[in-house]
Design an enzyme around this catalytic site. Structure first.
Site, mmCIF file in Angstrom:
data_model
loop_
_atom_site.group_PDB
_atom_site.id
_atom_site.type_symbol
_atom_site.label_atom_id
_atom_site.label_comp_id
_atom_site.label_asym_id
_atom_site.label_seq_id
_atom_site.Cartn_x
_atom_site.Cartn_y
_atom_site.Cartn_z
ATOM 1 C CE1 TYR A 43 -3.364 2.338 0.351
ATOM 2 C CE2 TYR A 43 -1.933 2.565 2.867
ATOM 3 C CZ TYR A 43 -3.283 3.032 1.694
ATOM 4 O OH TYR A 43 -4.454 4.580 1.198
ATOM 5 C CG ASP A 50 6.004 3.887 1.020
ATOM 6 O OD1 ASP A 50 5.937 4.245 1.928
ATOM 7 O OD2 ASP A 50 4.744 3.374 0.425
ATOM 8 C CE LYS A 90 0.386 4.437 8.226
ATOM 9 N NZ LYS A 90 0.966 3.982 7.242
HETATM 10 C C1 LIG Z 1 0.710 4.049 5.660
HETATM 11 C C2 LIG Z 1 1.121 3.815 4.890
HETATM 12 C C3 LIG Z 1 1.163 5.102 3.610
HETATM 13 C C4 LIG Z 1 -0.194 6.523 3.480
HETATM 14 O O1 LIG Z 1 -0.063 6.828 4.997
HETATM 15 P P1 LIG Z 1 -1.363 8.125 4.965
HETATM 16 O O2 LIG Z 1 -0.694 9.181 6.088
HETATM 17 O O3 LIG Z 1 -1.964 7.258 5.625
HETATM 18 O O4 LIG Z 1 -1.279 8.779 3.166
HETATM 19 C C5 LIG Z 1 2.062 4.873 2.185
HETATM 20 N N1 LIG Z 1 2.752 3.711 2.672
HETATM 21 C C6 LIG Z 1 2.857 3.050 3.248
HETATM 22 C C7 LIG Z 1 3.772 1.974 3.471
HETATM 23 C C8 LIG Z 1 1.909 3.421 4.282
HETATM 24 O O5 LIG Z 1 1.888 2.178 5.499
#
Ligand SMILES: *Cc1c(COP(=O)(O)O)cnc(C)c1O
Length: 427
Positions: A144, A239, A267
């Site tokens: 994601y 990511d 995060k």
């Molecule tokens: C949570 C997440 C996102 C998205 O971040 P948001 O702050 O919810 O937009 C993107 N990449 C990864 C790997 C994530 O865990």
């Protein structure tokens, strides 16, 4: 005790918000039932509107690595608060946060702050496309990267073909630029790159996947992606919105010793306040506006409260000289052993993946190395497991495809209490 009920709050919420929530997974869609409306949280515990307390293994989906309402972070936010909440102008604190990120993440020389992980990945892909002057991108099934159009794409038929929208509203012309490949399937990426490598701007990957449960990269997978990108002039985007500062002070790249071309963070980096980061070497980052031609912006980017929280958290992680991560590993081991034993006691087939304080539990034989494997998890059993635990005062993510998180605030006693809760379930 209050007499407010979660159910009543949910009913009101459903009048105001689609599905009663502001982010879909919160609605308990895949487990059914009523989401808990959280009143407060401290340490490893969250308390809902009815006054029920839960040991929390969600940690706001990752940021709470030191636990909820950490005094140092609250203090930093409250100090920043006195100076005002937003200026739309540069601040000294942003320099301090950037300096910490650069110090901790290998291969990072410059950063651009955003307000969410979604903005970070979206901007990283634009940067890669702008630099390479190419349009295609490769992503992996089950990873994601937030909710931008380019990433809401499902695999086409066949191993590595152009994708189609996974949500209405995503133009098929956009989805057509993203190729979706099974996680850990280096061969399919190699084939695709062999055919269209000169059109590929970027390969984006969660170096340790956390959005299909926790799934580890197979030996050679990330190294292979690194090689393919170098060979074909594409950019490798790690990511690390979830893994950054979670699995190691230097993220998955620090843990595994692989250098991506660009990194996205979120995060943990915001200490529980809204924040995302695109970062990488100066040569790439200076292509961003205003110094370079590639446009990227944000009215609240680098928000003083988020930045203050991020500084406080990263400072603590950075100053611990690895002790925090050794502690988290020990806690992870204790949790893994306890939960495994409790599940075996119930005679439940399961597979466990874990890196330090990030874990995935699948009700399937395993090994789970990609999304197709994760999807063989017994979802009905998960539903019973989830609600049983909630009744026992333990909160895990309300979906079988989410990673769980431990924090420094989870004591051995808390961990053991969660194990006892599993033992007590009738499944
Ligand atoms: C949570 C997440 C996102 C998205 O971040 P948001 O702050 O919810 O937009 C993107 N990449 C990864 C790997 C994530 O865990």
């Amino acid at each position: 005790m209050s007499d407010i009920r979660n159910e009543d709050l949910f009913e009101v919420a459903r009048q105001f918000f689609p599905g009663g929530v502001n982010s879909p997974v919160r609605a308990f869609g895949s487990v059914g039932g009523t989401p808990r409306f959280i009143q407060s949280a401290a340490g490893c515990r969250i308390t809902d509107a009815e006054g029920s307390e839960y040991i929390d293994f969600v940690g706001s989906w990752g940021p709470m690595i030191l636990g909820h309402a950490h005094p140092g972070i609250l203090e930093a936010i409250s100090q920043a608060l006195q100076d005002g909440t937003s200026f739309g102008a540069p601040t000294e604190r942003e320099n301090q946060l950037a300096s910490l990120i650069v110090q901790m993440m290998p291969g990072v020389e410059m950063v651009r702050l955003t307000s969410s992980g979604t903005e970070a990945t979206m901007s990283a892909l634009r940067l890669a496309r702008g630099i390479t002057e190419r349009d295609l991108c490769i992503k992996f099934e089950g990873c994601y990267h937030g909710h931008a159009d380019s990433f809401l794409v499902a695999a086409g038929s066949g191993a590595a073909t152009h994708g189609h929208p996974s949500s209405p509203g995503v133009p098929s012309a956009t989805a057509d630029l993203t190729c979706v490949v099974p996680y850990n399937d280096l061969e399919s990426v190699t084939d695709f790159m062999g055919e269209k490598g000169d059109q590929v701007a970027a390969i984006i990957v969660e170096p340790i996947a956390g959005n299909m449960g926790c799934v580890l990269p197979a030996a050679g997978f990330l190294e292979g992606l690194r090689e393919l990108c170098t060979q074909h002039g594409a950019m490798l985007i790690f990511d690390e919105v979830m893994t950054g500062f979670r699995v190691h002070p230097g993220g998955a790249q620090g843990l595994l010793g692989i250098d991506p071309d660009l990194t996205t963070l979120g995060k943990i980096v915001g200490g529980g306040m809204p924040m995302g980061v695109v970062c990488g070497p100066r040569s790439a980052m200076e292509q961003f506006s205003p110094i370079g031609p590639i446009y990227q912006a944000g009215t609240l980017s680098g928000n003083p409260l988020s930045v203050a929280a991020g500084i406080a958290l990263l400072t603590e992680l950075n100053n611990s000289s690895g002790e925090i991560y050794r502690d988290l590993e020990a806690k992870g081991q204790r949790l893994e052993e306890g939960w495994k034993q409790a599940l075996e006691g119930h005679g439940i087939t399961h597979c466990w993946n874990r890196v330090g304080s990030m874990f995935g539990l699948f009700f399937t034989e395993g090994p789970v190395t990609d999304f197709a494997q994760a999807a063989t998890s017994d979802q009905e059993l998960f539903r019973r497991f989830f609600h049983g635990l909630l009744r026992e005062g333990v909160a895990i993510a309300p979906s079988p495809f989410e990673a769980g998180f431990l924090s420094m605030a989870h004591s051995d006693a808390d961990i053991d209490q969660s194990t006892v809760a599993i033992e007590a379930l009738s499944l």
